[in-house]
Design an enzyme around this catalytic site. Structure first.
Site, PDB file in Angstrom:
ATOM      1  N   TYR A   2      51.005  81.731 -92.473  1.00 23.56           N
ATOM      2  CA  TYR A   2      50.723  83.075 -92.982  1.00 23.56           C
ATOM      3  C   TYR A   2      51.620  84.104 -92.297  1.00 23.56           C
ATOM      4  CZ  TYR A   2      48.071  87.267 -94.210  1.00 23.56           C
ATOM      5  OH  TYR A   2      47.691  88.497 -94.674  1.00 23.56           O
TER       6      TYR A   2
ATOM      7  N   LYS B 116      54.836  86.671 -93.710  1.00 23.85           N
ATOM      8  CA  LYS B 116      54.935  88.121 -93.524  1.00 23.85           C
ATOM      9  C   LYS B 116      56.287  88.506 -92.924  1.00 23.85           C
ATOM     10  CE  LYS B 116      50.847  89.045 -95.051  1.00 23.85           C
ATOM     11  NZ  LYS B 116      50.607  89.834 -96.243  1.00 23.85           N
TER      12      LYS B 116
ATOM     13  N   VAL C  11      41.431  98.026 -90.727  1.00 23.12           N
ATOM     14  CA  VAL C  11      40.874  99.081 -91.563  1.00 23.12           C
ATOM     15  C   VAL C  11      39.492  98.637 -92.042  1.00 23.12           C
ATOM     16  CG1 VAL C  11      41.177 100.392 -93.705  1.00 23.12           C
ATOM     17  CG2 VAL C  11      43.158  99.817 -92.294  1.00 23.12           C
TER      18      VAL C  11
ATOM     19  N   THR D 222      37.004  97.704 -94.338  1.00 22.61           N
ATOM     20  CA  THR D 222      36.940  97.277 -95.736  1.00 22.61           C
ATOM     21  C   THR D 222      35.860  96.204 -95.849  1.00 22.61           C
ATOM     22  OG1 THR D 222      38.524  95.467 -95.468  1.00 22.61           O
ATOM     23  CG2 THR D 222      39.433  97.651 -96.043  1.00 22.61           C
TER      24      THR D 222
ATOM     25  N   THR E 237      37.023  93.224 -93.694  1.00 19.37           N
ATOM     26  CA  THR E 237      36.894  93.327 -92.241  1.00 19.37           C
ATOM     27  C   THR E 237      35.440  93.467 -91.798  1.00 19.37           C
ATOM     28  OG1 THR E 237      37.268  95.721 -92.283  1.00 19.37           O
ATOM     29  CG2 THR E 237      39.208  94.307 -91.946  1.00 19.37           C
TER      30      THR E 237
END
Length: 130
Positions: free
Chosen positions: A21, A25, A54, A56, A59
């Site tokens: 992953y 990125k 953040v 959300t 999270t």
């Protein structure tokens, strides 16, 4: 204009897990810089955006240890909000940013600024008498 949501500032800005992953990125960062170079003559700007932790739905399910550690290493000492991220999305699309391309733009409360040195700095300050 290219936007990249790293879900966490580690990804693509520092070493992080999982390997596949994180590698993807970093590859997007290279792609965006090459695209900025090659598409610039056409007036096309390409930048990456790297939001930090953040609040959300995603999270909200983060393990407490992950959340606590992230906050401990975030100089501003808080999680981000959608309202913190919105200007990051709209500004690069505006004419006011017409000379910005090939940039990696973190909005992470300072998380990626210290490369891990915040823990050392905090420890030294705790032992200092002022």
């Amino acid at each position: 204009m290219c936007a990249m949501d790293s879900h966490h500032p580690h990804n693509a800005l520092t070493a992080h897990y999982p390997v596949a992953y994180n590698t993807s990125k970093w590859a997007l960062r290279g792609l965006s810089r090459t695209a900025a170079m090659e598409l610039g003559p056409r007036g096309i700007r390409v930048n990456t955006q790297h939001p930090g932790f953040v609040e959300t739905e995603m999270t909200a399910t983060a393990p407490p240890a992950f959340r606590d550690t992230t906050l401990r290493y975030t100089p501003l000492g808080r999680t981000g909000t959608v309202d913190d991220i919105t200007p990051l999305v709209t500004f690069p699309l505006s004419d006011e940013s017409s000379f910005i391309t090939g940039a990696d733009i973190p909005v992470d409360g300072g998380y990626t600024t210290h490369g891990g040195a915040k823990a050392v700095s905090d420890a030294l300050r705790q032992n200092r008498t002022i």
